[in-house]
Design a protein around this motif. Structure first.
Motif, PDB file in Angstrom:
ATOM      1  N   GLN A  65       0.806  -1.208   0.000  1.00 16.66           N
ATOM      2  CA  GLN A  65       0.000   0.000   0.000  1.00 16.66           C
ATOM      3  C   GLN A  65       0.848   1.270   0.000  1.00 16.66           C
ATOM      4  N   ASP A  66       2.146   1.155   0.349  1.00 18.94           N
ATOM      5  CA  ASP A  66       3.034   2.319   0.326  1.00 18.94           C
ATOM      6  C   ASP A  66       3.584   2.597  -1.066  1.00 18.94           C
ATOM      7  N   ARG A  67       3.235   1.753  -2.023  1.00 20.57           N
ATOM      8  CA  ARG A  67       3.636   1.929  -3.423  1.00 20.57           C
ATOM      9  C   ARG A  67       5.159   1.964  -3.602  1.00 20.57           C
ATOM     10  N   GLU A  68       5.824   1.096  -2.876  1.00 20.92           N
ATOM     11  CA  GLU A  68       7.268   0.999  -3.049  1.00 20.92           C
ATOM     12  C   GLU A  68       7.609   0.288  -4.351  1.00 20.92           C
ATOM     13  N   GLY A  69       6.731  -0.584  -4.799  1.00 23.63           N
ATOM     14  CA  GLY A  69       6.965  -1.299  -6.042  1.00 23.63           C
ATOM     15  C   GLY A  69       7.914  -2.473  -5.863  1.00 23.63           C
ATOM     16  N   ALA A  70       7.865  -3.394  -6.806  1.00 28.64           N
ATOM     17  CA  ALA A  70       8.761  -4.550  -6.794  1.00 28.64           C
ATOM     18  C   ALA A  70       8.983  -5.003  -8.225  1.00 28.64           C
ATOM     19  N   THR A  71      10.192  -5.453  -8.517  1.00 27.66           N
ATOM     20  CA  THR A  71      10.528  -5.928  -9.856  1.00 27.66           C
ATOM     21  C   THR A  71      10.686  -7.444  -9.831  1.00 27.66           C
ATOM     22  N   ILE A  72       9.961  -8.117 -10.718  1.00 26.63           N
ATOM     23  CA  ILE A  72       9.959  -9.575 -10.784  1.00 26.63           C
ATOM     24  C   ILE A  72      10.715 -10.024 -12.029  1.00 26.63           C
ATOM     25  N   ALA A  73      11.609 -10.969 -11.842  1.00 26.35           N
ATOM     26  CA  ALA A  73      12.349 -11.537 -12.976  1.00 26.35           C
ATOM     27  C   ALA A  73      11.595 -12.742 -13.517  1.00 26.35           C
ATOM     28  N   ILE A  74      11.453 -12.808 -14.833  1.00 25.17           N
ATOM     29  CA  ILE A  74      10.821 -13.949 -15.493  1.00 25.17           C
ATOM     30  C   ILE A  74      11.809 -14.515 -16.505  1.00 25.17           C
ATOM     31  N   PRO A  75      12.279 -15.733 -16.301  1.00 26.59           N
ATOM     32  CA  PRO A  75      13.208 -16.335 -17.275  1.00 26.59           C
ATOM     33  C   PRO A  75      12.548 -16.483 -18.647  1.00 26.59           C
ATOM     34  N   GLU A  76      13.374 -16.531 -19.673  1.00 24.47           N
ATOM     35  CA  GLU A  76      12.858 -16.659 -21.034  1.00 24.47           C
ATOM     36  C   GLU A  76      12.018 -17.920 -21.196  1.00 24.47           C
ATOM     37  N   GLY A  77      12.504 -19.025 -20.649  1.00 22.84           N
ATOM     38  CA  GLY A  77      11.743 -20.265 -20.665  1.00 22.84           C
ATOM     39  C   GLY A  77      11.859 -21.026 -21.970  1.00 22.84           C
ATOM     40  N   THR A  78      11.740 -22.350 -21.852  1.00 23.93           N
ATOM     41  CA  THR A  78      11.809 -23.204 -23.046  1.00 23.93           C
ATOM     42  C   THR A  78      10.548 -24.048 -23.220  1.00 23.93           C
ATOM     43  N   ARG A  79       9.668 -24.052 -22.224  1.00 22.47           N
ATOM     44  CA  ARG A  79       8.440 -24.851 -22.309  1.00 22.47           C
ATOM     45  C   ARG A  79       7.220 -23.938 -22.441  1.00 22.47           C
ATOM     46  N   ILE A  80       6.969 -23.144 -21.429  1.00 24.48           N
ATOM     47  CA  ILE A  80       5.829 -22.225 -21.511  1.00 24.48           C
ATOM     48  C   ILE A  80       6.190 -20.984 -22.334  1.00 24.48           C
ATOM     49  N   ARG A  81       7.438 -20.557 -22.295  1.00 24.23           N
ATOM     50  CA  ARG A  81       7.979 -19.443 -23.069  1.00 24.23           C
ATOM     51  C   ARG A  81       7.204 -18.130 -22.853  1.00 24.23           C
ATOM     52  N   PRO A  82       7.149 -17.644 -21.617  1.00 28.46           N
ATOM     53  CA  PRO A  82       6.374 -16.431 -21.333  1.00 28.46           C
ATOM     54  C   PRO A  82       6.866 -15.195 -22.085  1.00 28.46           C
ATOM     55  N   LYS A  83       8.183 -15.050 -22.242  1.00 27.61           N
ATOM     56  CA  LYS A  83       8.696 -13.870 -22.940  1.00 27.61           C
ATOM     57  C   LYS A  83       8.242 -13.868 -24.398  1.00 27.61           C
ATOM     58  N   ALA A  84       8.378 -14.986 -25.063  1.00 33.09           N
ATOM     59  CA  ALA A  84       8.000 -15.051 -26.476  1.00 33.09           C
ATOM     60  C   ALA A  84       6.513 -14.783 -26.660  1.00 33.09           C
ATOM     61  N   LEU A  85       5.682 -15.318 -25.766  1.00 35.62           N
ATOM     62  CA  LEU A  85       4.249 -15.112 -25.880  1.00 35.62           C
ATOM     63  C   LEU A  85       3.872 -13.654 -25.624  1.00 35.62           C
ATOM     64  N   LEU A  86       4.567 -13.016 -24.679  1.00 38.82           N
ATOM     65  CA  LEU A  86       4.275 -11.603 -24.411  1.00 38.82           C
ATOM     66  C   LEU A  86       4.704 -10.727 -25.576  1.00 38.82           C
ATOM     67  N   LEU A  87       5.873 -10.993 -26.142  1.00 39.41           N
ATOM     68  CA  LEU A  87       6.340 -10.205 -27.285  1.00 39.41           C
ATOM     69  C   LEU A  87       5.395 -10.368 -28.479  1.00 39.41           C
ATOM     70  N   GLU A  88       4.851 -11.553 -28.633  1.00 40.25           N
ATOM     71  CA  GLU A  88       3.894 -11.788 -29.714  1.00 40.25           C
ATOM     72  C   GLU A  88       2.642 -10.930 -29.522  1.00 40.25           C
ATOM     73  N   TRP A  89       2.178 -10.834 -28.287  1.00 39.46           N
ATOM     74  CA  TRP A  89       1.008 -10.013 -27.996  1.00 39.46           C
ATOM     75  C   TRP A  89       1.303  -8.528 -28.203  1.00 39.46           C
ATOM     76  N   MET A  90       2.437  -8.060 -27.722  1.00 34.41           N
ATOM     77  CA  MET A  90       2.785  -6.648 -27.861  1.00 34.41           C
ATOM     78  C   MET A  90       2.894  -6.253 -29.329  1.00 34.41           C
ATOM     79  N   ALA A  91       3.453  -7.149 -30.141  1.00 38.45           N
ATOM     80  CA  ALA A  91       3.582  -6.861 -31.571  1.00 38.45           C
ATOM     81  C   ALA A  91       2.218  -6.842 -32.255  1.00 38.45           C
ATOM     82  N   ALA A  92       1.339  -7.779 -31.862  1.00 39.27           N
ATOM     83  CA  ALA A  92       0.021  -7.851 -32.484  1.00 39.27           C
ATOM     84  C   ALA A  92      -0.854  -6.669 -32.085  1.00 39.27           C
TER      85      ALA A  92
END
Length: 345
Positions: A218-245
């Protein structure tokens, strides 16, 4: 501070250059008086107190108060102030109506909140509140049930759900990215829909996601989360696909689509996330009633614990304030590992 001006209340009582001794000059301040300043400070303090509670809590409390006020009106009772016995009777009626004990506890807390905001002591804090405390304890003892946990969307479940997102249209591309990021960053659904394009950082090893504000921040300090590129679910690739579309360059990351799959400027709602999870869970052959928006977050923790991640590495992603809740995931994963009866059963 500006110099105050002098004003005579009866200027016609004397000639030029004369001033009766009985008519002393009156100080007219050119700045707000002390009461005005205090009122402003009180208003600011109230605003800060309001901000201390999450929007979801304020919304729930407002709804709870309306329900209590309506109950009082039906019985010709005054809701503010309310006696402990009055609130105890309300709580008992709520329990008889089949409400969950946790909901009743929240409603009693909401009643106390509105009392304090209006300058009255909360019913639970009054000298004769012992009966109310006993009623609440009895409700928890008699009506309390084992909390039913929703099924986590672990790695296997999520891969099955992603496989059911058919096609390459805008909605399909968005839904795949949302499911993957929600699980990979262990996000609450409110955090997921609050993400903006500027919160996404692309790094060689994957993604860095800024959680600008969350339920426990609630103090809005914020937090940064690291997400590995991945080889099975591949979250980075799926997000980049959405951003481009989508092609948007600022604002909400995951946006609402029209019925004809046209992109809007509005973010998705947290309820839409829950419906999306249930829909793809059903498509993958699971019971949709066992899944919720929280299944993405719990899925990461369940899978991480099962793969041997330490409780502290899980906490880096989940951002829990304490490890107590996380320990449940670790215990579940380790229940059969090194079991006490392994050598003789």
């Amino acid at each position: 501070m500006a110099t105050p001006t002098l004003h005579d209340p009866n200027p016609d009582h004397y000639d030029a250059g004369e001033r009766p001794a009985s008519n002393l000059p009156v100080v007219v301040p050119s700045e707000p008086s002390l009461p005005d300043i205090l009122d402003r400070k009180i208003e600011r303090a109230t605003a800060y107190a309001k901000a201390a509670r999450s929007a979801a809590t304020r919304k729930a409390y407002a709804s709870d108060w309306v329900i209590f006020a309506q109950w009082c009106a039906e019985l010709a009772l005054t809701p503010l102030p309310a006696s402990p016995g009055q609130v105890a009777t309300f709580a008992a009626d709520q329990a008889d109506a089949g409400l969950n004990p946790s909901t009743i506890v929240r409603r009693v807390a909401a009643i106390g909140h509105y009392h304090r905001a209006s300058g009255y002591p909360a019913p639970t804090a009054q000298p004769d509140a012992g009966g109310l405390a006993e009623v609440m304890a009895g409700i928890r003892a008699e009506k309390g049930t084992r909390k039913v946990k929703k099924r986590p969307a672990d790695a296997a479940a999520l891969r099955n759900m992603l496989a059911e997102v058919q096609g390459d249209g805008l909605r399909a591309v968005r839904d795949r990215a949302l499911l993957a990021i929600g699980m990979a960053a262990a996000l609450r659904r409110s955090e997921l829909v609050a993400l903006e394009l500027g919160h996404v950082g692309l790094v060689p090893k994957g993604l860095e996601i800024l959680i600008a504000r969350s339920k426990t921040d609630q103090d809005r300090e914020g937090a940064t989360i690291a997400i590995p590129e991945g080889t099975r679910i591949r979250p980075k690739a799926l997000l980049l696909e959405w951003m481009a579309a989508a092609g948007h360059t600022s604002g909400p990351l995951f946006r609402r689509l029209t019925r004809s799959d046209q992109l809007t400027d509005d973010p998705m709602s947290d309820k839409a996330v829950a419906r999306l999870v249930k829909r793809y869970a059903a498509a993958a052959g699971y019971d949709p009633g066992e899944f919720s928006g929280h299944s993405l977050r719990s899925g990461f923790l369940t899978e991480g614990a099962g793969q041997g991640a330490t409780i502290f590495k899980l906490q880096e992603v989940s951002r829990h304030k304490t490890v107590q809740i996380l320990s449940e995931y670790v215990r579940d994963a380790d229940r059969f590992n090194n079991h006490a009866g392994e050598r003789f059963l």
